[in-house]
Design a protein around this motif. Structure first.
Motif, mmCIF file in Angstrom:
data_model
loop_
_atom_site.group_PDB
_atom_site.id
_atom_site.type_symbol
_atom_site.label_atom_id
_atom_site.label_comp_id
_atom_site.label_asym_id
_atom_site.label_seq_id
_atom_site.Cartn_x
_atom_site.Cartn_y
_atom_site.Cartn_z
ATOM 1 N N ALA A 93 0.130 -8.330 -3.143
ATOM 2 C CA ALA A 93 0.679 -7.459 -2.101
ATOM 3 C C ALA A 93 2.418 -7.551 -2.215
ATOM 4 O O ALA A 93 3.016 -6.649 -2.457
ATOM 5 C CB ALA A 93 0.261 -7.554 -0.876
ATOM 6 N N ILE A 94 2.693 -8.749 -2.047
ATOM 7 C CA ILE A 94 4.227 -9.009 -1.979
ATOM 8 C C ILE A 94 5.043 -8.704 -3.478
ATOM 9 O O ILE A 94 5.930 -8.182 -3.477
ATOM 10 C CB ILE A 94 4.433 -10.376 -1.747
ATOM 11 N N PHE A 145 -4.294 -12.188 -2.270
ATOM 12 C CA PHE A 145 -4.117 -10.788 -2.142
ATOM 13 C C PHE A 145 -2.633 -10.794 -1.667
ATOM 14 O O PHE A 145 -1.900 -9.567 -1.660
ATOM 15 C CB PHE A 145 -5.251 -10.449 -1.038
ATOM 16 N N PHE A 146 -2.383 -11.647 -0.846
ATOM 17 C CA PHE A 146 -0.824 -11.623 -0.309
ATOM 18 C C PHE A 146 0.187 -11.486 -1.440
ATOM 19 O O PHE A 146 1.051 -11.149 -1.483
ATOM 20 C CB PHE A 146 -0.558 -12.664 0.653
ATOM 21 N N GLY A 180 -7.252 -7.954 1.546
ATOM 22 C CA GLY A 180 -7.438 -9.497 1.707
ATOM 23 C C GLY A 180 -7.790 -10.238 3.058
ATOM 24 O O GLY A 180 -8.456 -10.852 3.401
ATOM 25 N N CYS A 188 -3.515 -3.800 -0.385
ATOM 26 C CA CYS A 188 -4.135 -4.972 -1.055
ATOM 27 C C CYS A 188 -4.020 -6.013 0.239
ATOM 28 O O CYS A 188 -4.771 -6.858 0.228
ATOM 29 C CB CYS A 188 -2.913 -5.236 -2.298
ATOM 30 N N ALA A 189 -3.056 -6.169 1.090
ATOM 31 C CA ALA A 189 -2.928 -7.134 2.213
ATOM 32 C C ALA A 189 -3.870 -6.989 2.993
ATOM 33 O O ALA A 189 -4.657 -7.783 3.548
ATOM 34 C CB ALA A 189 -1.561 -7.125 2.749
ATOM 35 N N LEU A 205 0.650 -2.763 0.750
ATOM 36 C CA LEU A 205 -0.231 -2.724 1.846
ATOM 37 C C LEU A 205 -1.478 -2.765 2.163
ATOM 38 O O LEU A 205 -2.411 -3.512 2.534
ATOM 39 C CB LEU A 205 0.489 -1.770 2.986
#
Length: 374
Positions: A308-309, A304-305, A354, A350-351, A348
């Motif tokens: 997101a990134i 997820f990170f 997660g 998505c993060a 954001l």
């Protein structure tokens, strides 16, 4: 008042004990430490860790004569991967503290890497003293030559000193060979500068950790090995697509700067790199579900990170290219503003998703552990 129980600790960060003498650490006890030092001394009498271990034994004997409650231990890291080695040292210290109930530590070392190991030790047990063992050398020309030779023979030092020099010479000669001596200085400075940045930011250790993980997954027959290989191949495709994007969207003019260069590369490659990361982490998650559910909570958040990134970076690169009047770019300037806002919000979300799934996974693992106990 709590009774002091002291741990006399010798750290071999590059694990010469395991690599040269084939002795597994941690080593606990006076006789075991003496045997390890003797065996390492027979394999390599010039290794400074031999003197450090003997000095630790001497310190142990001195404290024991005073009537103190004292334990001696020798811990090795990893010869090829310092990141993995430091983690191994931390886990070993935690294990020793738990098993022996020591509450104070005296570190005995050869002084080479105290700045690296001290924070690791202090995070587990208070360090009351540090003893550095320095071997006396003859202060003449021959002794200086010998010391320099030993430094260059050390793989850790030779990689830092000899590799950039050899790389510069090789690139300089290659530039002359292809008939472009005017490009020689540019190529050499760029390549050596890139190498030094890799070393300075520790990127080389990151790739070393990836290679070590790949090797371990292959030896264990893990599913993540196939996922890692797939991720490497997808990353190679990502580099090719990024270079293709450069050819299409990077304007060859003096006004185009390095920021636009990076944005053009990222625009064409970022989703491939995100895909590679998701494939690699997917393999790691499958391995954790099958073999190591205790660490599943730490791993499950990584995809997820990564997503997101990657989403936010893609939005930023598309915005930069859209406002730079790049010919044939599919996103207009006004749409670029909406794009960076939308992709940032999606990243954001998505993060946050997660983090929620990580929390739920940790609870699921704890509940499963309690049910197994009952």
């Amino acid at each position: 008042m709590e009774t002091r129980k002291t741990l006399v600790l010798a750290i071999d960060r590059d694990d010469d004990i395991g690599y040269k003498a084939q002795i597994a650490s941690p080593i606990v006890g006076r006789e075991a430490a003496l045997q390890a030092a003797t065996r390492l001394g027979l394999v390599d009498p010039e290794d400074s860790d031999v003197n450090a271990i003997f000095s630790a034994v001497k310190t142990y004997d001195e404290l024991l004569e005073r009537g103190e409650d004292v334990i001696i231990a020798v811990i090795g890291g990893d010869h090829m991967n310092m990141l993995e080695g430091d983690r191994r040292i931390g886990d070993a210290i935690t294990q020793i503290v738990k098993q022996t109930a020591v509450n104070a530590c005296i570190l005995v070392s050869d002084g080479a890497e105290d700045d690296y190991v001290l924070p690791i030790i202090q995070s587990r047990i208070p360090v009351e003293s540090v003893r550095r063992v320095i071997v006396t050398q003859m202060p003449n020309l021959e002794g200086t030559y010998y010391i320099l030779k030993k430094f260059l023979d050390d793989p850790k030092i030779s990689r830092v000193v000899l590799v950039p020099i050899g790389l510069a010479m090789l690139l300089y000669s290659a530039a002359y060979l292809v008939g472009r001596p005017d490009m020689a200085t540019f190529i050499v400075v760029g390549a050596v500068g890139t190498y030094l940045l890799f070393k300075g930011f520790g990127i080389d250790e990151f790739f070393g950790y990836l290679f070590s993980s790949l090797q371990q997954s292959f030896q264990k027959g893990s599913f993540s090995f196939v996922a890692y290989i797939s991720a490497v191949l997808i990353s190679i495709v990502g580099v090719i697509m990024g270079l293709t994007s450069l050819l299409v969207y990077y304007p060859l003019s003096e006004e185009a700067g390095i920021l636009l260069f990076i944005a053009a590369f990222i625009f064409g490659s970022v989703w491939w790199f995100v895909g590679a990361g998701l494939v690699a982490m997917g393999g790691k998650i499958i391995d954790c579900i099958i073999n190591d559910q205790e660490n599943l909570g730490r791993v499950v958040i990584l995809p997820f990170f990564i997503g997101a990134i990657g989403t936010i970076i893609y939005g930023a690169s598309s915005y930069l290219l859209s406002i730079s009047n790049v010919p044939d770019f599919p996103i207009a300037a006004d749409a670029g503003v909406r794009s960076i806002i939308a992709f940032t919000v999606i990243g954001l979300i998505c993060a946050l998703l997660g983090l929620y799934i990580q929390s739920a996974t940790i609870r699921w693992v704890k509940d499963g552990r309690r049910s197994r106990k009952w």
